[in-house]
Motif scaffolding. Structure first.
Motif, short mmCIF file in Angstrom:
data_model
loop_
_atom_site.label_atom_id
_atom_site.label_comp_id
_atom_site.label_asym_id
_atom_site.label_seq_id
_atom_site.Cartn_x
_atom_site.Cartn_y
_atom_site.Cartn_z
N VAL A 19 0.75 11.64 2.30
CA VAL A 19 -0.20 10.64 2.13
C VAL A 19 -0.11 9.39 2.93
CG1 VAL A 19 -0.84 11.41 -0.44
CG2 VAL A 19 0.95 9.85 0.22
N LEU A 20 0.98 9.41 3.58
CA LEU A 20 1.56 8.19 4.22
C LEU A 20 1.26 8.37 5.82
CD1 LEU A 20 4.71 7.14 2.44
CD2 LEU A 20 2.45 6.42 1.87
N ARG A 21 0.64 9.57 6.06
CA ARG A 21 0.83 9.91 7.57
C ARG A 21 0.16 8.77 8.44
NH1 ARG A 21 -2.37 14.68 6.15
NH2 ARG A 21 -4.42 14.40 6.52
N HIS A 43 0.73 -1.23 -0.12
CA HIS A 43 0.04 -0.01 0.06
C HIS A 43 0.78 1.15 -0.01
CE1 HIS A 43 -4.21 1.44 -0.07
NE2 HIS A 43 -3.73 2.21 0.84
N ILE A 44 1.99 1.17 0.83
CA ILE A 44 2.92 2.37 0.55
C ILE A 44 3.34 2.67 -0.53
CG2 ILE A 44 4.90 2.96 1.27
CD1 ILE A 44 4.78 2.08 4.03
N LEU A 45 3.70 1.64 -1.35
CA LEU A 45 3.98 2.07 -2.82
C LEU A 45 2.96 2.37 -3.62
CD1 LEU A 45 6.47 -1.05 -4.17
CD2 LEU A 45 7.06 1.23 -4.04
N THR A 46 1.76 1.98 -3.53
CA THR A 46 0.38 2.36 -4.31
C THR A 46 0.39 3.87 -4.25
OG1 THR A 46 -0.32 0.05 -3.84
CG2 THR A 46 -1.63 2.04 -4.77
N LEU A 47 0.25 4.26 -2.67
CA LEU A 47 0.00 5.62 -2.62
C LEU A 47 1.41 6.37 -3.18
CD1 LEU A 47 -1.13 5.19 1.09
CD2 LEU A 47 -2.29 6.14 -0.68
N LEU A 48 2.42 6.07 -3.06
CA LEU A 48 3.58 6.90 -3.27
C LEU A 48 3.65 7.07 -4.93
CD1 LEU A 48 6.59 5.89 -1.08
CD2 LEU A 48 5.34 8.29 -1.18
N TYR A 94 4.80 9.99 12.55
CA TYR A 94 3.69 10.71 12.76
C TYR A 94 2.93 10.38 14.07
CZ TYR A 94 -0.55 13.37 11.61
OH TYR A 94 -1.42 14.07 11.61
N ARG A 95 2.64 9.02 13.88
CA ARG A 95 1.69 8.57 14.90
C ARG A 95 2.31 8.80 16.33
NH1 ARG A 95 0.50 3.79 11.58
NH2 ARG A 95 1.89 2.74 12.99
N LYS A 96 3.62 8.42 16.47
CA LYS A 96 4.33 9.05 17.56
C LYS A 96 4.22 10.31 18.06
CE LYS A 96 8.90 7.73 19.63
NZ LYS A 96 10.29 7.09 19.35
N VAL A 119 8.38 16.31 0.84
CA VAL A 119 7.29 16.23 2.09
C VAL A 119 8.21 15.78 3.23
CG1 VAL A 119 5.34 15.23 2.95
CG2 VAL A 119 5.55 15.67 0.46
N CYS A 120 8.69 14.60 3.24
CA CYS A 120 9.32 14.00 4.54
C CYS A 120 10.59 14.57 4.73
CB CYS A 120 9.19 12.43 4.46
SG CYS A 120 9.58 11.72 6.01
N ARG A 121 10.97 15.79 4.89
CA ARG A 121 12.08 16.63 5.19
C ARG A 121 12.94 16.36 6.14
NH1 ARG A 121 10.61 22.64 2.62
NH2 ARG A 121 10.27 21.87 0.31
N ALA A 122 14.26 16.56 6.41
CA ALA A 122 14.82 16.18 7.38
C ALA A 122 14.39 17.39 8.74
CB ALA A 122 16.13 16.50 7.50
N ARG A 123 14.33 18.60 8.32
CA ARG A 123 13.82 19.71 9.13
C ARG A 123 12.45 20.03 8.72
NH1 ARG A 123 18.55 23.67 8.58
NH2 ARG A 123 18.13 23.22 6.32
#
Length: 213
Positions: free
Chosen positions: A196-198, A4-9, A204-206, A184-188
DNA sequence: CTCCCGATAT
DNA sequence: ATATCAGGAG
């Protein structure tokens, strides 16, 4: 594997396949990839645009004056090491490989300045031979945040990803993770609100559980 | 683990 | 001012 991660990306970045490093042949890609260590592709492309007009073959790098070559790549970091690596690579290509960039992992990593990450870039994008997953700092960071990888060393993360996804997805996987890491998922200040993967992201959940963001 | 060592974003 | 960027060698 987490299909699913691949599909979304893939849906998010439909046009990503291929390196952003501009090149026309294996020697140019090898040079560009060595230059790209700890350096943005934008900066590398800026330098190679002029460089590739002056140096047209492995012979040109091999026979160049080292200080002049270094000066020609001065605007990338570690230019002294990289200049030496490029020249020594080209000398080995001429002396040991009949003038052609080797097309196997085993031989590529014998070249100075070339480890698995650089070798994977060249194999995948110049020869269409996928022997591993390109693991750069984006792939490391993103796959760890997502929970796709738990290790911290490059080679171990590569192994985790190779185990988690089928070989035919390795090339697109690294391109997608790199694109996602840059945009999107930048270091800073990662843009989790736009991700879309959050909902399937450990990081993110943490963060949300801890009440940050 | 340290060194290499420039450009850019924040 | 400084963290970080498509890393690799010793």
């Amino acid at each position: 594997m987490d299909a699913h991660i691949l599909t979304l990306l893939k849906r998010e970045y439909p046009e990503v396949r291929g390196t952003a490093l501009r090149h026309r042949n294996p020697v140019e890609l090898l040079v560009a990839t060595i230059l790209s260590a700890q350096t943005t592709d934008v900066q590398v492309n800026k330098v190679t645009e002029k460089l590739f007009k002056k140096y047209r073959s492995a012979e040109d790098y091999a026979g160049a004056d080292l200080e002049e070559l270094r000066n020609d790549i001065r605007s990338v970091n570690f230019y002294r090491n990289k200049g030496r690596f490029i020249q020594e690579c080209c000398r080995m290509i001429l002396n040991d490989y009949g003038g052609s960039v080797p097309d196997s992992m085993e031989e590529l990593v014998k070249l100075p300045g070339v480890n698995r990450k650089t070798a994977n870039v060249v194999l995948t994008n110049a020869f269409g031979k996928v022997e591993g997953v390109v693991v750069d700092t984006h792939v490391m960071r993103v796959s760890r945040r997502l929970g796709l990888a738990t290790e911290s060393k490059r080679e171990k993360i590569e192994r985790e990803l190779m185990n988690a996804f089928p070989r035919e997805e390795w090339a697109i996987l690294s391109d997608l993770l790199i694109a996602h890491g840059r945009r999107v998922c930048r270091a800073r200040n990662p843009r989790c609100e736009e991700c879309v993967l959050r909902e399937r992201c450990l990081h993110y959940r943490k963060m949300r559980a801890e009440g940050k963001e």
